[in-house]
Write an enzyme that holds these catalytic residues in place. Structure first.
Site, PDB file in Angstrom:
ATOM      1  N   ARG A 157       0.826  -1.223   0.000  1.00 22.31           N
ATOM      2  CA  ARG A 157       0.000   0.000   0.000  1.00 22.31           C
ATOM      3  C   ARG A 157       0.855   1.266   0.000  1.00 22.31           C
ATOM      4  NH1 ARG A 157      -2.191  -3.294   3.760  1.00 22.31           N
ATOM      5  NH2 ARG A 157      -4.374  -3.885   3.587  1.00 22.31           N
ATOM      6  N   THR A 236      12.162   3.859   5.167  1.00 17.93           N
ATOM      7  CA  THR A 236      11.086   4.190   6.122  1.00 17.93           C
ATOM      8  C   THR A 236      10.361   2.904   6.537  1.00 17.93           C
ATOM      9  OG1 THR A 236       9.714   4.777   4.207  1.00 17.93           O
ATOM     10  CG2 THR A 236      10.649   6.598   5.451  1.00 17.93           C
ATOM     11  N   ARG A 238      12.027  -0.733   8.126  1.00 17.59           N
ATOM     12  CA  ARG A 238      12.665  -1.173   9.362  1.00 17.59           C
ATOM     13  C   ARG A 238      14.177  -1.154   9.157  1.00 17.59           C
ATOM     14  NH1 ARG A 238       8.343  -0.372  11.155  1.00 17.59           N
ATOM     15  NH2 ARG A 238       6.977  -1.741  12.375  1.00 17.59           N
ATOM     16  N   GLU A 267      16.616   0.956  17.987  1.00 17.22           N
ATOM     17  CA  GLU A 267      15.925   2.227  18.219  1.00 17.22           C
ATOM     18  C   GLU A 267      15.638   2.389  19.697  1.00 17.22           C
ATOM     19  OE1 GLU A 267      12.545   2.464  15.602  1.00 17.22           O
ATOM     20  OE2 GLU A 267      13.800   2.338  13.820  1.00 17.22           O
ATOM     21  N   HIS A 286      11.879   7.598  13.575  1.00 18.84           N
ATOM     22  CA  HIS A 286      10.762   6.691  13.261  1.00 18.84           C
ATOM     23  C   HIS A 286       9.406   7.425  13.346  1.00 18.84           C
ATOM     24  CE1 HIS A 286       9.697   2.138  13.227  1.00 18.84           C
ATOM     25  NE2 HIS A 286       8.783   2.846  12.582  1.00 18.84           N
ATOM     26  N   ILE A 287       9.247   8.418  12.470  1.00 16.30           N
ATOM     27  CA  ILE A 287       8.027   9.239  12.515  1.00 16.30           C
ATOM     28  C   ILE A 287       7.161   9.074  11.264  1.00 16.30           C
ATOM     29  CG2 ILE A 287       8.911  10.993  14.110  1.00 16.30           C
ATOM     30  CD1 ILE A 287       9.373  12.783  11.549  1.00 16.30           C
ATOM     31  N   GLY A 288       7.375   7.988  10.524  1.00 14.85           N
ATOM     32  CA  GLY A 288       6.628   7.787   9.270  1.00 14.85           C
ATOM     33  C   GLY A 288       5.133   8.026   9.388  1.00 14.85           C
TER      34      GLY A 288
HETATM   35  C1  DGY Z   1       4.402   0.773  11.466  1.00 11.02           C
HETATM   36  O1  DGY Z   1       3.198   0.979  11.605  1.00 11.02           O
HETATM   37  O2  DGY Z   1       4.854  -0.345  11.279  1.00 11.02           O
HETATM   38  C2  DGY Z   1       5.315   1.959  11.485  1.00 11.02           C
HETATM   39  O3  DGY Z   1       6.625   1.643  11.522  1.00 11.02           O
HETATM   40  C3  DGY Z   1       4.939   2.930  12.584  1.00 11.02           C
HETATM   41  O4  DGY Z   1       3.747   3.477  12.220  1.00 11.02           O
END
Ligand code: DGY
Length: 320
Positions: A157, A236, A238, A267, A286-288
């Site tokens: 997605r 963005t 892991r 992290e 880690h603010i995606g």
């Molecule tokens: C996830 O949902 O896996 C992201 O890394 C954090 O929102």
């Protein structure tokens, strides 16, 4: 009798309310401090449900110790922090929060790509450090985004949402995925490539594949060698998908041009981590998915699924 649940961090009020109406809730209510492991082990021993974050390893020990556990609801789309195999063996349902964070994470991925390409953080630091003495032709010059080639690793997605943004910038978009997706290729105007082709031809490489045993260190020394010296690598997903030592060497020796990292192997990343020394790396904590609206939606989705599972119904986002 109401089921008992444990929540591993302070969560948005709306989601907490939904849960409190139907469950006896215990919560680690600190916002900026993860629940200590020994507290987690103790608190989960007798609960029916667990609401957790990606910061907690819900491993064999926790699962086997929690003898009443029926549902583990992870407030994240990625669930590599959970031992799903052991949970399945114990008939414990595991849920995640796909969908609601797609657009927000694609926004951040594109923002990180742009910041990396155009050296935004470095330029801002340059100004604030009083180094801006004049305008000069090649000062702080970066890479063009429009018209460049973007290679997306993992066309789920978020990968698709990123491709749409890239098309708005007239980028040529390639993707590599375990299975080819011809319908989406046609709809979005994408081209399929092998991992090797994608790495050697792209100007920007975005990692958006889930983290599994198969994708651990998918990008290592060999893969970095294939990339253009002008390439930017954006992660963005892991941290464990990229071999950080190999990435550090490639960036330091200018084998690739820059990296934008929202995620790290460990992290929070240590301030002594060598990657943090480099000016050609943009680093984020880690603010995606971190928009107010999206984080509230993620919490609500995780809460609803936890309740469905506890009622013996099938949660909407069951992963096992
Ligand atoms: C996830 O949902 O896996 C992201 O890394 C954090 O929102």
């Amino acid at each position: 009798m109401k089921p008992t649940i444990y929540i591993t961090r302070k969560i948005p009020d709306e989601a907490l309310q939904i849960l409190e109406e139907e469950c006896n809730v215990k919560m680690w209510d600190k916002e900026d401090q993860p629940v200590p492991r020994e507290v987690l082990v103790k608190e989960t021993r007798e609960v029916d449900g667990l609401f957790c974050l990606l910061t907690e390893a819900i491993d064999k020990e926790i699962i086997e110790n929690a003898s009443h556990l029926k549902v583990v609801s992870n407030m994240a789309v990625g669930y590599d922090n959970i031992d799903v195999e052991t949970a399945s063996q114990k008939n414990i349902m595991v849920t995640n929060t796909p969908g609601v964070l797609t657009e927000t994470t694609a926004d951040l991925t594109f923002a990180l790509l742009m910041s990396t390409a155009r050296r935004l953080i470095e330029s801002s630091n340059y100004l604030r450090a009083g180094k801006w003495s004049t305008w000069s032709p090649m000062q702080l010059t970066g890479q063009d985004i429009h018209g460049a080639k973007l290679g997306i690793i993992g066309l789920g997605r978020i990968g698709q949402a990123l491709a749409k943004r890239a098309k708005g910038f007239d980028m040529e978009v390639y993707y590599y995925n375990r299975s080819r997706k011809p319908k989406i290729e046609e709809e979005l105007g994408l081209q399929y490539a092998s991992l090797e082709e994608l790495l050697s031809d792209s100007d920007f490489i975005s990692i958006l594949t889930p983290y599994t045993a198969e994708t651990h260190h998918l990008i290592g020394e060999k893969e970095l060698q294939l990339m253009k010296s002008s390439a930017c690598l954006i992660n963005t997903s892991r941290g464990g998908i990229v071999n950080e030592d190999a990435l550090y060497s490639a960036l330091k020796q200018k084998k690739i041009w820059a990296a934008g990292l929202d995620v790290f192997d460990e992290e929070p990343v240590s301030l002594n981590h060598p990657l943090l020394e480099l000016s050609n790396v943009v680093t984020l904590p880690h603010i995606g998915s971190a928009s107010i609206a999206t984080r509230k939606k993620m919490a609500a989705v995780a809460a609803e699924d936890l309740l469905l599972g506890l009622k013996g119904e099938t949660p909407k986002h069951l992963v096992n």
